[in-house]
Write a protein that holds these residues in place. Structure first.
Motif, short mmCIF file in Angstrom:
data_model
loop_
_atom_site.label_atom_id
_atom_site.label_comp_id
_atom_site.label_asym_id
_atom_site.label_seq_id
_atom_site.Cartn_x
_atom_site.Cartn_y
_atom_site.Cartn_z
N PRO A 1 23.81 8.26 -2.01
CA PRO A 1 22.46 8.26 -1.39
C PRO A 1 22.19 9.47 -0.47
O PRO A 1 21.17 10.15 -0.68
CB PRO A 1 22.43 6.95 -0.60
CG PRO A 1 23.43 6.08 -1.28
CD PRO A 1 24.50 6.99 -1.77
N CYS B 1 21.92 12.83 -2.61
CA CYS B 1 20.69 12.92 -3.41
C CYS B 1 19.47 13.14 -2.50
O CYS B 1 18.58 13.94 -2.82
CB CYS B 1 20.51 11.67 -4.26
SG CYS B 1 21.60 11.68 -5.68
N ALA B 2 19.45 12.44 -1.37
CA ALA B 2 18.33 12.63 -0.43
C ALA B 2 18.33 14.07 0.10
O ALA B 2 17.27 14.70 0.20
CB ALA B 2 18.45 11.64 0.72
N LEU C 1 16.87 6.43 -6.70
CA LEU C 1 16.05 5.96 -5.57
C LEU C 1 16.05 6.97 -4.42
O LEU C 1 14.99 7.36 -3.92
CB LEU C 1 16.59 4.61 -5.08
CG LEU C 1 15.80 3.96 -3.95
CD1 LEU C 1 14.45 3.48 -4.45
CD2 LEU C 1 16.57 2.80 -3.34
N PHE C 2 17.24 7.42 -4.05
CA PHE C 2 17.30 8.31 -2.88
C PHE C 2 16.81 9.72 -3.20
O PHE C 2 16.44 10.45 -2.29
CB PHE C 2 18.72 8.31 -2.28
CG PHE C 2 18.96 7.08 -1.47
CD1 PHE C 2 18.71 7.07 -0.11
CD2 PHE C 2 19.39 5.90 -2.07
CE1 PHE C 2 18.88 5.91 0.63
CE2 PHE C 2 19.58 4.74 -1.34
CZ PHE C 2 19.32 4.75 0.02
N TYR C 3 16.79 10.10 -4.48
CA TYR C 3 16.23 11.39 -4.85
C TYR C 3 14.70 11.32 -4.86
O TYR C 3 14.01 12.29 -4.54
CB TYR C 3 16.74 11.81 -6.23
CG TYR C 3 16.56 13.28 -6.52
CD1 TYR C 3 17.49 14.21 -6.11
CD2 TYR C 3 15.45 13.72 -7.23
CE1 TYR C 3 17.32 15.56 -6.37
CE2 TYR C 3 15.27 15.06 -7.50
CZ TYR C 3 16.21 15.97 -7.07
OH TYR C 3 16.02 17.31 -7.33
N ALA D 1 23.56 12.05 -10.14
CA ALA D 1 24.64 11.14 -9.72
C ALA D 1 25.60 10.87 -10.87
O ALA D 1 26.83 10.87 -10.67
CB ALA D 1 24.02 9.84 -9.22
N ALA E 1 21.06 4.17 -7.18
CA ALA E 1 21.17 4.83 -5.87
C ALA E 1 20.75 6.30 -5.96
O ALA E 1 19.98 6.79 -5.12
CB ALA E 1 22.60 4.72 -5.35
N GLY E 2 21.22 6.99 -7.00
CA GLY E 2 20.87 8.40 -7.19
C GLY E 2 19.37 8.58 -7.35
O GLY E 2 18.74 9.40 -6.69
#
Lengths: 231, 155
Positions: free
Chosen positions: B57, B60-61, B134-136, B100, B131-132
């Motif tokens: 997370p 990627c963010a 969503l946070f990207y 990710a 997770a990859g």
């Protein structure tokens, strides 16, 4: 036949250091019929670009409504409006995808608009040649001048062959020769292809080329005491 | 006599306080924690895998936030071309998921070759992709929904 665009008593407000900035105090009410060419004339900071955003559904008015072909679209997105009227927009600031070449940008726009693959190359070639972009079709927008990027936007919008062209200050970053070409081009589009045009401008001479004109008034600031003051 | 000083420039910006700085601290911190735990003694392989997943997370963010200027241009163009908000989000969700997945492929391959049950491996992959993605895509969602976004269309 229903109007392509109709706004009724549209008012927009923004918070600002001087108080609440209220655009179009009397409310903007206008009608753009099929095949019309309307110019919205106003000074800098009078809300021309905001009106473009309101028409396209990118900003919402605090009062009033916007209709596309008699459908109330005040709360609807740009995409939903495009489904009612095939619309292309050219904004004041150039908006080409930086990681794609000039030609790829046009390809993307045409595929999004649903133009059949077999027709795309021809239309792109035509648009690039018209705006003098054929020599830089493989260039990336970030390396080009503001005027060239502006012409990419225009080429992209016109290649789509929209029913409605919304264009914010069309000659903003263009040089003299391109400016001289553009307004006759818009008039030709309007006259020969029946494209409905909604244009904003700060230049009365440019506005006079349109079939109809709407004059905006200067905005007002609403002070905390709820008193209006001029700019 | 007034004497120019160079220290304000350094001191006013030396303390990490931007979102990207914090994300970088988080990524390095998780990796450092993992290295420390590995050095202390025998670790349970599953716990090491889950600890590695924690890096996804913030990384990627960080990748998404660090290119905000370019990304904003991209979003503005896509809207102008007739794209919608969810299409743009999906574009970034898929990009984040691919990032990710690619980065984690050695670990996933190792898990596949060992005795890890398929169900557990599939769950890991789904969590990884989600997770990859969503946070990207979250920073983009925040930008698109902000009231200042469409101001970029104006000169």
């Amino acid at each position: 036949m229903p109007s392509v665009i109709e706004t009724r008593s549209v008012v927009v407000e923004y918070p600002s250091v001087k108080g609440v900035l209220r655009l179009y105090e009397q409310g903007v009410s206008l009608k753009v019929d099929q095949g019309d060419f309307l110019a919205v004339l106003g000074g800098s900071g009078w809300g021309k670009s905001t009106l473009v955003n309101v028409v396209l559904g990118l900003e919402k008015p605090i009062h009033g409504s916007v209709s596309f072909r008699d459908h109330d679209v005040t709360r609807e997105s740009f995409v939903k409006r495009c489904a009612l009227v095939k619309t292309a927009a050219v904004f004041q600031r150039p908006t080409a995808l930086p990681q794609m070449t000039v030609s790829q940008n046009l390809h993307l726009a045409l595929s999004l608009a649903g133009v059949p693959r077999k027709d795309r190359d021809e239309r792109i070639k035509e648009a690039l040649a018209f705006f003098g972009l054929d020599k830089i079709e493989r260039s990336y927008p970030d390396g080009l001048s503001a005027g060239q990027r502006r012409r990419i936007d225009l080429a992209r919008a016109l290649a789509v062959k929209p029913e409605l062209l919304v264009i914010d200050e069309p000659t903003g970053d263009l040089d003299g020769s391109a400016t001289n070409l553009l307004i006759p081009l818009l008039r030709g589009l309007n006259r020969n292809q029946g494209t409905t045009i909604f244009m904003t401008t700060a230049l009365p001479r440019q506005a006079s080329q349109a079939k109809h004109q709407v004059h905006l008034r200067p905005p007002l600031y609403l002070t905390p005491e709820n008193r209006m003051i001029g700019d | 006599m007034e004497k120019p000083s160079w220290t304000p420039i350094v001191l006013s910006g030396a303390i990490p306080r931007e979102a990207t700085d914090l994300l970088a601290i988080l990524v390095i911190g998780i990796v450092a924690l993992q290295a420390s735990l590995a050095a202390i003694g025998p670790t349970i392989p599953e716990s090491r895998l889950w600890l590695s997943l924690l890096v996804v997370p913030p990384t990627c963010a960080l990748a998404s936030v660090s290119t905000t200027t370019r990304r904003t241009k991209e979003e503005l163009a896509l809207f102008a071309y007739g794209g919608s908000g969810w299409q743009i989000l999906l574009r970034y969700f898929i990009r984040g998921a691919i990032i990710a997945l690619l980065a984690f492929s050695p670990v996933l391959l190792q898990e596949f070759l060992t005795t890890t049950p398929m169900l557990e491996l599939a769950t890991t992959v789904i969590i990884l992709l989600f997770a990859g993605g969503l946070f990207y895509s979250l920073p983009s969602l925040r930008r698109i929904r902000s009231s200042s976004f469409v101001e970029h269309y104006k000169s």
